[in-house]
Design a protein around this motif. Sequence first.
Motif, PDB file in Angstrom:
ATOM      1  N   ARG A  89       0.807  -1.219   0.000  1.00  0.00           N
ATOM      2  CA  ARG A  89       0.000   0.000   0.000  1.00  0.00           C
ATOM      3  C   ARG A  89       0.843   1.273   0.000  1.00  0.00           C
ATOM      4  N   GLY A  90       1.897   1.319   0.817  1.00  0.00           N
ATOM      5  CA  GLY A  90       2.744   2.511   0.891  1.00  0.00           C
ATOM      6  C   GLY A  90       3.409   2.814  -0.441  1.00  0.00           C
ATOM      7  N   LEU A  91       3.936   1.785  -1.118  1.00  0.00           N
ATOM      8  CA  LEU A  91       4.554   1.990  -2.424  1.00  0.00           C
ATOM      9  C   LEU A  91       3.523   2.495  -3.432  1.00  0.00           C
ATOM     10  N   ASP A  92       2.332   1.885  -3.402  1.00  0.00           N
ATOM     11  CA  ASP A  92       1.270   2.314  -4.318  1.00  0.00           C
ATOM     12  C   ASP A  92       0.916   3.783  -4.091  1.00  0.00           C
ATOM     13  N   ASN A  93       0.725   4.166  -2.836  1.00  0.00           N
ATOM     14  CA  ASN A  93       0.351   5.554  -2.532  1.00  0.00           C
ATOM     15  C   ASN A  93       1.430   6.539  -2.958  1.00  0.00           C
ATOM     16  N   ASN A  94       2.709   6.192  -2.723  1.00  0.00           N
ATOM     17  CA  ASN A  94       3.808   7.059  -3.163  1.00  0.00           C
ATOM     18  C   ASN A  94       3.820   7.187  -4.689  1.00  0.00           C
ATOM     19  N   ALA A  95       3.562   6.077  -5.372  1.00  0.00           N
ATOM     20  CA  ALA A  95       3.545   6.106  -6.836  1.00  0.00           C
ATOM     21  C   ALA A  95       2.396   6.983  -7.349  1.00  0.00           C
ATOM     22  N   TYR A  96       1.208   6.839  -6.760  1.00  0.00           N
ATOM     23  CA  TYR A  96       0.061   7.642  -7.211  1.00  0.00           C
ATOM     24  C   TYR A  96       0.300   9.130  -6.970  1.00  0.00           C
ATOM     25  N   PHE A 162       9.203  12.121 -17.912  1.00  0.00           N
ATOM     26  CA  PHE A 162       7.803  12.525 -17.819  1.00  0.00           C
ATOM     27  C   PHE A 162       7.586  13.550 -16.709  1.00  0.00           C
ATOM     28  N   SER A 163       8.650  14.259 -16.352  1.00  0.00           N
ATOM     29  CA  SER A 163       8.623  15.286 -15.309  1.00  0.00           C
ATOM     30  C   SER A 163       8.142  14.743 -13.970  1.00  0.00           C
ATOM     31  N   ILE A 164       8.476  13.474 -13.693  1.00  0.00           N
ATOM     32  CA  ILE A 164       8.132  12.852 -12.411  1.00  0.00           C
ATOM     33  C   ILE A 164       9.384  12.830 -11.536  1.00  0.00           C
ATOM     34  N   ASP A 165       9.287  13.425 -10.353  1.00  0.00           N
ATOM     35  CA  ASP A 165      10.383  13.340  -9.399  1.00  0.00           C
ATOM     36  C   ASP A 165      10.355  11.946  -8.788  1.00  0.00           C
ATOM     37  N   PRO A 166      11.449  11.172  -8.884  1.00  0.00           N
ATOM     38  CA  PRO A 166      11.462   9.834  -8.276  1.00  0.00           C
ATOM     39  C   PRO A 166      11.112   9.922  -6.795  1.00  0.00           C
ATOM     40  N   PRO A 167      10.103   9.157  -6.361  1.00  0.00           N
ATOM     41  CA  PRO A 167       9.643   9.238  -4.975  1.00  0.00           C
ATOM     42  C   PRO A 167      10.714   8.820  -3.964  1.00  0.00           C
ATOM     43  N   THR A 168      10.578   9.340  -2.758  1.00  0.00           N
ATOM     44  CA  THR A 168      11.429   8.949  -1.634  1.00  0.00           C
ATOM     45  C   THR A 168      10.524   8.516  -0.484  1.00  0.00           C
ATOM     46  N   ALA A 169      11.123   7.798   0.465  1.00  0.00           N
ATOM     47  CA  ALA A 169      10.372   7.361   1.642  1.00  0.00           C
ATOM     48  C   ALA A 169      11.302   7.388   2.845  1.00  0.00           C
ATOM     49  N   LEU A 170      10.721   7.247   4.014  1.00  0.00           N
ATOM     50  CA  LEU A 170      11.478   7.227   5.277  1.00  0.00           C
ATOM     51  C   LEU A 170      12.433   8.418   5.381  1.00  0.00           C
TER      52      LEU A 170
END
Length: 191
Positions: A89-96, A162-170
């Motif tokens: 779920r966390g990965l999905d939410n970060n991706a969305y 595609f002008s997407i900043d690669p997500p980060t976590a923690l």
Amino acid sequence: MKQFNITQISIMAAFVFMLLIHPVIAQSKYILTSSPTLTIQGGSTLHDWDMTSNEAKGEGMFVVEGNQLKSIQNLTVSMKAETLKSGTRGLDNNAYKALDTKKHPEIKFSLKELTGSGTNYTAKGDFTIAGVTKSASFPVKVSQSGNSFTFEGKHETKLTAFSIDPPTALLGTVKTADDITISFKSTFQKQ
């Protein structure tokens, strides 16, 4: 009554003969069948990841000569970005969030040109992801079964294309890699 000479009769006979033996070229509408497999794969400083969707819609006009695929016109495939699932779920939410699915709910591909023959083709078209459209060219394997064609391929690109900043976590300790691979296996059936 008009008389035909032997030359005119020969020309008409040759024309009729050519029509009878010339392979039939047909342009028909094909629709994406249920359960395509569309996957985005990538990595991070923690682990590799992938997100898959089995929901999409698509159609195109296929030109088939005899039993051979000759070309495709007006082919488009689209999917809701939030149908991509990783199982986390966390990965999905970060991706969305990175895809800004509230503002850009769909991922689309529009085919501009398909070249090749047999089972090996090259697809050229436009991907639209997160509201940004980029041209792409990639190899595609094509197989036929009755009135359906199955396409399988992959395209390597970058999130930043595609002008997407690669997500980060923690708190930024886990960083998503910029490189991704879009892969697919989809079947189109004659309508």
